[in-house]
Structures are given as structure tokens and as C-alpha cells.
Design a protein around this motif. Structure first.
Motif: not given
Lengths: 202, 202
Positions: B179-180, B184-191
């Protein structure tokens, strides 16, 4: 910072990790990784390292003449009759000495400061053996002192202090040339270096 | 690669540099810097490190039950009567075990693979003690195996092999949630991570 190890191996393993952290540039994560790696895959290497540390601490000392690391009272470079005793290259560390030596283009002797002037860290002229250097130069034989301290702020301050101290000795004091490194593109060289290369053009 | 030292100290110093290079992540430049630093400033630390290496090699072994590093035949975690013997967390290394332990939210036991499957490097199921894990599980008492291998390609392959091997044991096999990460910011989390977090939403 405490290093906890589940499994009750905090003692010997914990001490090893703490000891590895004393190496320059090694933090707690690297120390852990090193300890696990040695114990898991390289126990022979770990024992060799232990022996090498012990040997080096007990056998390596400073050369009485140039202060570099050696196992003899005077190092083999200082004792080498083929080296030109009229030239004395002053470097900060044995690593710098090794770099000059690798060029193969210097046949004189060395004086290793084992440090650099750094007033902010409380490192003064006595800590880098400047008096010993003066004595070494005035004992005669030396005609040129080549100052090869690093081209950093502290290295330059050290170079300045050395040339000041040697001013009245009558010995010629030179500095490594500043200029554009071989293989570099002018576009990416800093302006100070280009300015030096321009004024020292030949 | 030879390490030349002007000054004739090639022996003990050279051996020390060669030995330091055996540490993971340490090249010849770092090894030189470490050796010079220890000899110049930290001779006591060097002796402590030598002693710690020697102690660790001779005292640290693997726990007979979970394979982690310990100085006893069975580690204190395995012997702890307060730990829940029905849960068995499988990790790759003692460092991973320490990470799980630091969360303070796991009270079961561990099995440390001391590696991961890596066919390209010739590391197979016997090298990571998979048969020992199977035996440990089938000996009874274990109701859930929590596979906490890393979320790398090799860690996933290892996790897959473990769940395959345990399929007929009747034991519940779970995997750490993907999971995330917190903070962390979603924008920078890998798909891939976001996709997993979506499908595993709760």
C-alpha cells in the motif's frame, strides 16, 4: 543510538556494529549490513580484517623524516639514494603522496603534513608539523619546496602559511600549477579555474 | 588491484587496505581513507574493531530454530514464553527481523531465511533453508505463516515459493499488505503501489 537485535545476539553482534560505525562514512545501517554480511558470508575475511587491524596498529608508525606511514623508523622513500634530496614536496596526507607518486614524474622527497590548517577545528601550525618542516628545510640540502596541499580553502591557507614560514629560509617555494584538468570541457570548468589557467598560460 | 604506498609501508598498511575492501560497499579509495583515518586518529577504535570482529566470528552463530544470529543455541526470541508460537513471520535477514521487531506490533515468532531465492545467482530453495522452514511449520503449533520477504522481484519470488511449499500443510499463509507508505504523497508513489492500495482498500 542503540542497536537492538532480536534474537538475543545484542552482545557480540551489537559490539561489532558499534565498532564498524567508527569507520569514516559508515552509519548504523551500513554497519549493520557489513556485520551481517561478514558473519553470513565472509567469516574468514572478518578474521583477516581483525588481524590486519591489529598488525597495522602495532606496526605502522610515522617516518621520522617525512612523517608518512611506515613500519621502519625512516621510510624507504626518504632512504632511497636515487631520490633528489634538493626537492621537497609538501602534501597533506599519504593518499596525496601516493597520487603524486603515481604520476611517476617526481623524483624528489616528501614531507607529509598529516593534516591541514583548520583554525575552526582547532588545528594549528603545531598539529600539522610546520615547525618540523621548517627544521627539515633549514637543516640544508633542500633547494625547492613544492607545496602540493589541496586546492581547497584549508589547503590554500596551509600553503600560504608554509610559504610565509619559509620566506626567510632562502629556499625557493613553488606551488602546483592551477589550470584546466586534462579531458575537461571549458564549458563545465569553474570560472576561477579558467581565470587561473588564463593568467598562468604558457 | 595493487595498492602502492610510497614510504615502504606497503606491508601492514597495504594488508589493512586490502582487508577493508572486503567490506560490502567499500572500494579502494574508501578503504584507503578508512585505513589512514584509523591509523592517524583512531588507533584505539581500530583495536576495538579488531576485537569485535574476532569475538563476533567466534561467538555468533545461527539460532537452531529461527536461523537468526545469536550467541546461544536457541535465540532469546524463540525461547521467550510470552511470544505467540502460533504465528511465524518469515523474513529475509536479521535486519528485516529487527525492522519488524521495532514496530512493536508483532508478538509471534520468526523464521529468518538468511537470503532470498535468486536463481540467477545460483541461490535455490536449499540455500535459504526452505526445507527447514517446512519442517518447522509441520512440527505443529504454527497456525499462520506471515511472509514478510521484501517487495522486490526476488523477495516476491521467494514469497511465492514459500506459499507454494506450504500449500498442503494446512497452515494459513499471509503476506504483508502492500500500500501507500505513511507520509507519502500520492503524486510521487509509483503506479503499481497505488493499484495495490486500491484493490486492497479497506
Amino acid at each position: 543510538m542503540s542497536v537492538a537485535h532480536p534474537g538475543g545476539s545484542a552482545d557480540a553482534l551489537g559490539r561489532l556494529i558499534e565498532a564498524l560505525r567508527l569507520l569514516p562514512g559508515v552509519g548504523v545501517k551500513s554497519a549493520q549490513r557489513m556485520a551481517y554480511h561478514l558473519l553470513q558470508h565472509e567469516r574468514d575475511a572478518a578474521l583477516r580484517l581483525a588481524q590486519a587491524l591489529d598488525d597495522a596498529v602495532h606496526q605502522v608508525r610515522h617516518c621520522e623524516r617525512c612523517h608518512t606511514f611506515t613500519e621502519q623508523p625512516v621510510c624507504s622513500t626518504c632512504l632511497d639514494p636515487l631520490r633528489d634530496a634538493r626537492q621537497l614536496c609538501v602534501v597533506e596526507t599519504p593518499a596525496d603522496q601516493a597520487a603524486v607518486e603515481r604520476t611517476g614524474s617526481y623524483k624528489g622527497l616528501y614531507f607529509v603534513l598529516m593534516g591541514r590548517l583548520s583554525p575552526l577545528d582547532g588545528i594549528g601550525v603545531h598539529d600539522i608539523g610546520l615547525p618540523a618542516l621548517l627544521q627539515r628545510v633549514t637543516e640544508g640540502g633542500v633547494q625547492e619546496v613544492i607545496v602540493a596541499t589541496n586546492f581547497t580553502a584549508e589547503g590554500e591557507v596551509t600553503a600560504h602559511a608554509i610559504s610565509q614560514a619559509l620566506q626567510r629560509s632562502g629556499v625557493k617555494v613553488t606551488r602546483l600549477a592551477r589550470g584546466v584538468p586534462i579531458g575537461s570541457e571549458l564549458e563545465y570548468v569553474d570560472l576561477g579555474t579558467i581565470a587561473h589557467a588564463l593568467s598562468d598560460r604558457r
